[in-house]
Design a protein around this motif. Structure first.
Motif, mmCIF file in Angstrom:
data_model
loop_
_atom_site.group_PDB
_atom_site.id
_atom_site.type_symbol
_atom_site.label_atom_id
_atom_site.label_comp_id
_atom_site.label_asym_id
_atom_site.label_seq_id
_atom_site.Cartn_x
_atom_site.Cartn_y
_atom_site.Cartn_z
ATOM 1 N N THR A 166 0.842 -1.184 0.000
ATOM 2 C CA THR A 166 0.000 0.000 0.000
ATOM 3 C C THR A 166 0.884 1.243 0.000
ATOM 4 O O THR A 166 1.824 1.336 0.780
ATOM 5 C CB THR A 166 -0.891 0.031 1.252
ATOM 6 N N SER A 167 0.559 2.199 -0.830
ATOM 7 C CA SER A 167 1.256 3.494 -0.885
ATOM 8 C C SER A 167 0.361 4.555 -0.253
ATOM 9 O O SER A 167 -0.065 5.510 -0.911
ATOM 10 C CB SER A 167 1.595 3.859 -2.326
ATOM 11 N N LEU A 168 0.073 4.395 1.006
ATOM 12 C CA LEU A 168 -0.867 5.270 1.701
ATOM 13 C C LEU A 168 -0.426 6.727 1.684
ATOM 14 O O LEU A 168 -1.204 7.620 1.347
ATOM 15 C CB LEU A 168 -1.076 4.785 3.139
ATOM 16 N N PHE A 169 0.821 6.992 2.044
ATOM 17 C CA PHE A 169 1.299 8.375 2.102
ATOM 18 C C PHE A 169 1.266 9.028 0.718
ATOM 19 O O PHE A 169 0.859 10.182 0.571
ATOM 20 C CB PHE A 169 2.705 8.454 2.690
ATOM 21 N N ALA A 214 -8.893 9.264 4.828
ATOM 22 C CA ALA A 214 -8.271 8.012 4.391
ATOM 23 C C ALA A 214 -8.715 6.870 5.286
ATOM 24 O O ALA A 214 -8.572 6.944 6.508
ATOM 25 C CB ALA A 214 -6.755 8.146 4.429
ATOM 26 N N LEU A 215 -9.267 5.830 4.667
ATOM 27 C CA LEU A 215 -9.604 4.596 5.373
ATOM 28 C C LEU A 215 -8.463 3.629 5.140
ATOM 29 O O LEU A 215 -8.088 3.380 3.987
ATOM 30 C CB LEU A 215 -10.907 4.001 4.843
ATOM 31 N N ALA A 257 -1.150 0.172 7.343
ATOM 32 C CA ALA A 257 0.113 -0.276 6.771
ATOM 33 C C ALA A 257 0.466 0.537 5.531
ATOM 34 O O ALA A 257 -0.367 0.769 4.671
ATOM 35 C CB ALA A 257 0.024 -1.750 6.405
ATOM 36 N N ASP A 258 1.705 0.988 5.469
ATOM 37 C CA ASP A 258 2.246 1.633 4.278
ATOM 38 C C ASP A 258 3.628 1.039 4.052
ATOM 39 O O ASP A 258 4.538 1.264 4.838
ATOM 40 C CB ASP A 258 2.345 3.144 4.446
ATOM 41 N N ASN A 259 3.775 0.293 2.987
ATOM 42 C CA ASN A 259 5.061 -0.340 2.730
ATOM 43 C C ASN A 259 5.589 -0.052 1.328
ATOM 44 O O ASN A 259 6.510 -0.709 0.866
ATOM 45 C CB ASN A 259 4.962 -1.850 2.954
ATOM 46 N N ALA A 260 4.995 0.939 0.646
ATOM 47 C CA ALA A 260 5.417 1.190 -0.728
ATOM 48 C C ALA A 260 5.492 2.663 -1.104
ATOM 49 O O ALA A 260 5.753 2.985 -2.256
ATOM 50 C CB ALA A 260 4.468 0.464 -1.689
ATOM 51 N N TYR A 279 -7.789 13.406 7.664
ATOM 52 C CA TYR A 279 -8.425 12.570 8.683
ATOM 53 C C TYR A 279 -8.142 11.119 8.314
ATOM 54 O O TYR A 279 -8.394 10.713 7.184
ATOM 55 C CB TYR A 279 -9.933 12.813 8.729
ATOM 56 N N ILE A 280 -7.609 10.378 9.250
ATOM 57 C CA ILE A 280 -7.261 8.985 8.996
ATOM 58 C C ILE A 280 -8.125 8.104 9.879
ATOM 59 O O ILE A 280 -8.204 8.317 11.096
ATOM 60 C CB ILE A 280 -5.767 8.731 9.260
#
Length: 154
Positions: free
Chosen positions: A1-4, A26-27, A31-34, A54-55
């Motif tokens: 996931t590229s959340l940021f 953001a739902l 986890a952000d690993n990409a 808002y997360i």
């Protein structure tokens, strides 16, 4: 996931629009690993275009021990770490949803907050660097969210 990265791109897209009430919600599972961007870089982007983030960390039923998150999920680290900082630095907040009732309450809280936004203008300092913002009210029982500051480039 590229959340940021996704949050940054969504903020940029919102900045191009003309809406006065805008925010990124953001739902995530947390986890952000990409991502190529860090939480600090994303909060800088969102703050510079004045978009609160808002997360909502959604905890799967498989990651719960009854009514609490499983200890291996480490929710405190999410709330008080990079994700929580990203949300708070932009004037938003972070929530943890453990089920439908809590998700509905969180949605109502975010919508209520967005309906009660105010614009406060000030003359920024022109010196290069980071300038913190502190906003105070006369009444103690009010909740005020604002981005934590602004950056002036050389």
């Amino acid at each position: 996931t590229s959340l940021f990265d996704a949050i940054a791109e969504t903020g940029r897209t919102l900045a191009e629009g003309s809406g006065t009430r805008r925010a990124v919600v953001a739902l995530t599972d947390g986890a952000d690993n990409a991502s190529s961007l860090t939480a600090g870089e994303v909060s800088g982007i969102a703050s510079s275009i004045d978009v609160p983030v808002y997360i909502v960390v959604v905890v799967s039923p498989y990651d719960r021990d009854g009514k609490k998150p499983h200890p291996s999920l480490n929710v405190d680290e999410l709330v008080n770490g990079h994700l929580g900082n990203l949300a708070r630095w932009t004037g938003g907040d972070i929530y943890v949803s453990l089920g439908p009732e809590q998700a509905a309450r969180t949605a109502r809280e975010i919508v209520t907050e967005l309906r009660q936004q105010y614009l406060i203008a000030f003359e920024p300092d022109t010196r290069p660097g980071w300038h913190p913002i502190e906003l105070r009210t006369r009444r103690d029982n009010l909740v005020v969210r604002t981005r934590s500051g602004y950056y002036v480039r050389d």
